[in-house]
Design a protein around this motif. Structure first.
Motif, PDB file in Angstrom:
ATOM      1  N   SER A 299       0.808  -1.220   0.000  1.00 27.33           N
ATOM      2  CA  SER A 299       0.000   0.000   0.000  1.00 27.33           C
ATOM      3  C   SER A 299       0.840   1.269   0.000  1.00 27.33           C
ATOM      4  CB  SER A 299      -0.930   0.018   1.223  1.00 27.33           C
ATOM      5  OG  SER A 299      -0.195   0.176   2.424  1.00 27.33           O
ATOM      6  N   ARG A 317      -1.122   3.624   9.369  1.00 22.83           N
ATOM      7  CA  ARG A 317      -1.182   4.163   8.007  1.00 22.83           C
ATOM      8  C   ARG A 317       0.219   4.213   7.431  1.00 22.83           C
ATOM      9  NH1 ARG A 317      -1.479  10.042   5.393  1.00 22.83           N
ATOM     10  NH2 ARG A 317      -2.075   9.407   3.286  1.00 22.83           N
ATOM     11  N   GLU A 323      -5.316   3.647   2.719  1.00 22.88           N
ATOM     12  CA  GLU A 323      -5.933   2.612   3.539  1.00 22.88           C
ATOM     13  C   GLU A 323      -5.368   2.661   4.956  1.00 22.88           C
ATOM     14  OE1 GLU A 323      -7.028  -1.280   1.321  1.00 22.88           O
ATOM     15  OE2 GLU A 323      -5.114  -0.640   0.473  1.00 22.88           O
ATOM     16  N   TRP A 336      -9.086  -3.951   7.840  1.00 21.14           N
ATOM     17  CA  TRP A 336      -8.820  -2.762   7.037  1.00 21.14           C
ATOM     18  C   TRP A 336     -10.051  -1.862   7.045  1.00 21.14           C
ATOM     19  CZ3 TRP A 336      -4.119  -1.751   4.817  1.00 21.14           C
ATOM     20  CH2 TRP A 336      -3.215  -2.815   4.763  1.00 21.14           C
ATOM     21  N   LYS A 339     -11.332   2.563   2.138  1.00 22.28           N
ATOM     22  CA  LYS A 339     -10.390   3.540   1.593  1.00 22.28           C
ATOM     23  C   LYS A 339     -10.987   4.939   1.657  1.00 22.28           C
ATOM     24  CE  LYS A 339      -8.283   0.283  -1.694  1.00 22.28           C
ATOM     25  NZ  LYS A 339      -7.989   0.029  -3.114  1.00 22.28           N
TER      26      LYS A 339
END
Length: 363
Positions: A299, A317, A323, A336, A339
């Protein structure tokens, strides 16, 4: 249509007060003050001791505060599982760094020239709900601030304390406290000559905690003015980054596992308190699974990440990621969050917990 509207109004007016309180406590944070203006009864409910006690004990929100004061903040509700934007009333055309939160208030540095000298920036406390901002007076004895934190004062929702650790003109490291009632700074004590690595610190169980440059933890007893230092926990791996977070009344340190400059996992330890801080010990409470670590690594384009305690959760983060990864201490599970908008990927933002304190106000 008219009959239906009358029916709806009747339902609301006849709804028992305890059910009305339950409905209102589910409102998004940015709607609180708009709904307070609906009628006198709703305003009374929002200001009641019962509603504020529910809000104080509920799961805090996660707020992402951008360093660009022209952009709104993002706030996530763990109850509705949604992101919303919320504006902050802050001065424009300046650099801002958010440092901490308490009782629904945010502590931040504001200075246009902060990076070009050694003078400490201006401190301010802002209220996201009322969209107000209060600039604090300059410290009296500390001329260069190394770390700062905001503390609640008991259960009083309109009072707070800001504490800073910094260097005096004589080279002594002092602790100075700002009282929101007297609107004045006062020296609270001094600490041994330590170098603090991170400008943020937090308050937990009567202590101010922060990470030192010598790979240790400093714990300052606010009431007694006593400083204790302790070593960080270690493991048989190469540790790159260290993060210290507070989850309600739990102090947790997060350290990375790195191999060939690549993030391979995270280990978390909790500081188990005894009667005295020097008798405390670290206990491992969890590790990031390989599958979760792989997605977390993908990510972002670097190993840098930030993490923050939000209630009984730790939110992670990665750099420039849209995300948020969450570790739930109560269930020992990884999840999670949805988004947030992709156009905010490259915006510098600070993650902080935000408690719901509808009655928090200051001038």
């Amino acid at each position: 249509m008219g009959a239906l509207r009358i029916c709806k109004e009747t339902v609301w007016s006849d709804l028992p007060e305890h059910l009305m309180e339950r409905v209102l406590e589910c409102l998004p944070v940015d709607c609180f003050f708009r709904f307070r203006a609906v009628c006198r009864g709703w305003n009374v409910l929002f200001s009641s001791q019962y509603f504020n006690s529910i809000a104080r004990n509920s799961q805090p929100f996660l707020i992402l505060c951008p360093s660009n004061t022209q952009l709104p903040s993002l706030i996530y509700s763990f109850f509705t599982h949604t992101w919303r934007t919320i504006p902050l009333s802050l001065p424009h055309n300046c650099l801002i760094n958010f440092r901490g939160s308490a009782s629904g208030l945010l502590l931040a540095d504001i200075s246009a020239n902060f990076w070009f000298g050694y003078n400490s920036p201006t401190l301010c406390v802002c209220n996201p709900l009322t969209q107000t901002c209060s600039t604090l007076l300059e410290t009296v004895s500390v001329i260069r601030i190394m770390a700062k934190a905001i503390l609640p004062v008991g259960n009083k929702r309109d009072e707070f304390t800001v504490m800073v650790v910094g260097m005096s003109s004589t080279g002594t490291v002092l602790v100075e406290a700002y009282n929101s009632t007297t609107k004045a700074w006062k020296v609270a004590g001094s600490i041994p000559d330590v170098v603090i690595r991170n400008e943020s610190m937090f308050f937990c169980k009567g202590y101010l905690f922060c990470v030192t440059a010598t790979e240790g933890i400093m714990a300052y007893n606010v009431e007694q003015g006593i400083t204790t230092t302790m070593a960080l926990p270690t493991a048989d791996v190469h540790n790159l980054w260290t993060r210290l977070v507070c989850c309600k009344t739990r102090v947790v340190v997060v350290r990375t596992i790195e191999e060939n400059y690549s993030l391979e996992g995270l280990i978390m330890w909790e500081l188990v308190f005894h009667e005295r801080a020097k008798d405390c010990k670290w206990e491992e409470i969890g590790r990031m699974p390989c599958s979760v670590c792989e997605k977390f690594r993908r990510s972002s384009n670097s190993n840098w990440f930030e993490c923050v305690g939000v209630g009984d959760k730790i939110c992670f983060r990665a750099n420039e990621s849209i995300e948020i990864l969450v570790y739930d201490l109560s269930t020992s599970s990884w999840n999670w969050l949805p988004k947030f908008p992709a156009d905010l990927r490259y915006v510098s933002m600070r993650c902080l917990p935000l408690e719901i304190m509808p009655g928090t106000e200051f001038s």
